[in-house]
Design a protein around this motif. Structure first.
Motif, PDB file in Angstrom:
ATOM      1  N   VAL A  32       0.838  -1.204   0.000  1.00  0.00           N
ATOM      2  CA  VAL A  32       0.000   0.000   0.000  1.00  0.00           C
ATOM      3  C   VAL A  32       0.869   1.249   0.000  1.00  0.00           C
ATOM      4  O   VAL A  32       0.583   2.214  -0.706  1.00  0.00           O
ATOM      5  CB  VAL A  32      -0.963  -0.011   1.205  1.00  0.00           C
ATOM      6  CG1 VAL A  32      -1.625   1.339   1.394  1.00  0.00           C
ATOM      7  CG2 VAL A  32      -2.020  -1.076   1.006  1.00  0.00           C
ATOM      8  N   ILE A  33       1.941   1.248   0.764  1.00  0.00           N
ATOM      9  CA  ILE A  33       2.816   2.423   0.839  1.00  0.00           C
ATOM     10  C   ILE A  33       3.586   2.617  -0.475  1.00  0.00           C
ATOM     11  O   ILE A  33       3.701   3.734  -0.976  1.00  0.00           O
ATOM     12  CB  ILE A  33       3.817   2.282   2.009  1.00  0.00           C
ATOM     13  CG1 ILE A  33       3.086   2.227   3.333  1.00  0.00           C
ATOM     14  CG2 ILE A  33       4.843   3.397   1.988  1.00  0.00           C
ATOM     15  CD1 ILE A  33       2.660   3.536   3.894  1.00  0.00           C
ATOM     16  N   ARG A  35       2.937   1.367  -3.568  1.00  0.00           N
ATOM     17  CA  ARG A  35       2.217   1.088  -4.809  1.00  0.00           C
ATOM     18  C   ARG A  35       2.316   2.237  -5.809  1.00  0.00           C
ATOM     19  O   ARG A  35       2.592   2.019  -6.973  1.00  0.00           O
ATOM     20  CB  ARG A  35       0.765   0.778  -4.504  1.00  0.00           C
ATOM     21  CG  ARG A  35      -0.028   0.410  -5.727  1.00  0.00           C
ATOM     22  CD  ARG A  35      -1.399  -0.008  -5.388  1.00  0.00           C
ATOM     23  NE  ARG A  35      -2.030   1.036  -4.574  1.00  0.00           N
ATOM     24  CZ  ARG A  35      -3.274   0.987  -4.172  1.00  0.00           C
ATOM     25  NH1 ARG A  35      -3.996  -0.041  -4.474  1.00  0.00           N
ATOM     26  NH2 ARG A  35      -3.791   1.946  -3.440  1.00  0.00           N
ATOM     27  N   ARG A  39       1.795   9.407  -5.233  1.00  0.00           N
ATOM     28  CA  ARG A  39       0.835   9.708  -4.184  1.00  0.00           C
ATOM     29  C   ARG A  39       1.554  10.262  -2.956  1.00  0.00           C
ATOM     30  O   ARG A  39       2.703   9.924  -2.689  1.00  0.00           O
ATOM     31  CB  ARG A  39       0.061   8.461  -3.788  1.00  0.00           C
ATOM     32  CG  ARG A  39      -1.026   8.776  -2.782  1.00  0.00           C
ATOM     33  CD  ARG A  39      -1.783   7.574  -2.314  1.00  0.00           C
ATOM     34  NE  ARG A  39      -2.402   6.900  -3.438  1.00  0.00           N
ATOM     35  CZ  ARG A  39      -2.581   5.596  -3.481  1.00  0.00           C
ATOM     36  NH1 ARG A  39      -2.179   4.836  -2.503  1.00  0.00           N
ATOM     37  NH2 ARG A  39      -3.143   5.034  -4.512  1.00  0.00           N
ATOM     38  N   SER A  44      -0.970   7.638   1.688  1.00  0.00           N
ATOM     39  CA  SER A  44      -0.609   6.212   1.659  1.00  0.00           C
ATOM     40  C   SER A  44      -0.545   5.636   3.070  1.00  0.00           C
ATOM     41  O   SER A  44      -0.986   4.502   3.299  1.00  0.00           O
ATOM     42  CB  SER A  44       0.740   6.029   0.971  1.00  0.00           C
ATOM     43  OG  SER A  44       0.668   6.389  -0.372  1.00  0.00           O
ATOM     44  N   CYS A  48      -2.866   2.704   4.644  1.00  0.00           N
ATOM     45  CA  CYS A  48      -2.238   1.555   5.297  1.00  0.00           C
ATOM     46  C   CYS A  48      -2.853   1.323   6.680  1.00  0.00           C
ATOM     47  O   CYS A  48      -3.118   0.186   7.061  1.00  0.00           O
ATOM     48  CB  CYS A  48      -0.741   1.774   5.393  1.00  0.00           C
ATOM     49  SG  CYS A  48       0.157   0.396   6.084  1.00  0.00           S
TER      50      CYS A  48
END
Length: 97
Positions: A32-33, A35, A39, A44, A48
């Protein structure tokens, strides 16, 4: 007496899956961080945290369902691995390197 046996069986299976769930949670957090590089880091990190909250809520729900005999104890212990494991691998594969 049978509810106590079910609770012990759920506890046994959750202890077996705890190391696997730790690795799944690390893969989810990293994916998630990392990806999207464009962003914002704050967004992010917030995503998360939300995903971790959903993860722990699902683990707790499965444990309580197994303790109250709504789910089979083995299924209650392994359900978070079966749900979040493949999802974490798919998300981790989408990370841009």
């Amino acid at each position: 007496e049978s509810t106590r046996l079910a609770a012990m069986a759920v506890l046994f299976h959750t202890r077996l899956t705890r190391p696997i769930l730790g690795m799944v949670l690390v893969l989810l957090g990293l994916s998630v961080i990392l990806r999207d590089q464009n962003r914002n880091v704050i967004i992010s990190s917030g995503m998360c945290l939300v995903l971790c909250g959903v993860f722990f809520a699902a683990c707790y729900t499965c444990k309580m369902s197994g303790d109250n005999e709504y789910l089979n104890p083995a299924l209650a212990g392994w359900m978070p691995v079966l749900v979040f494991g493949p999802y974490s691998l798919v998300l981790f594969d989408a990370v841009h390197t």
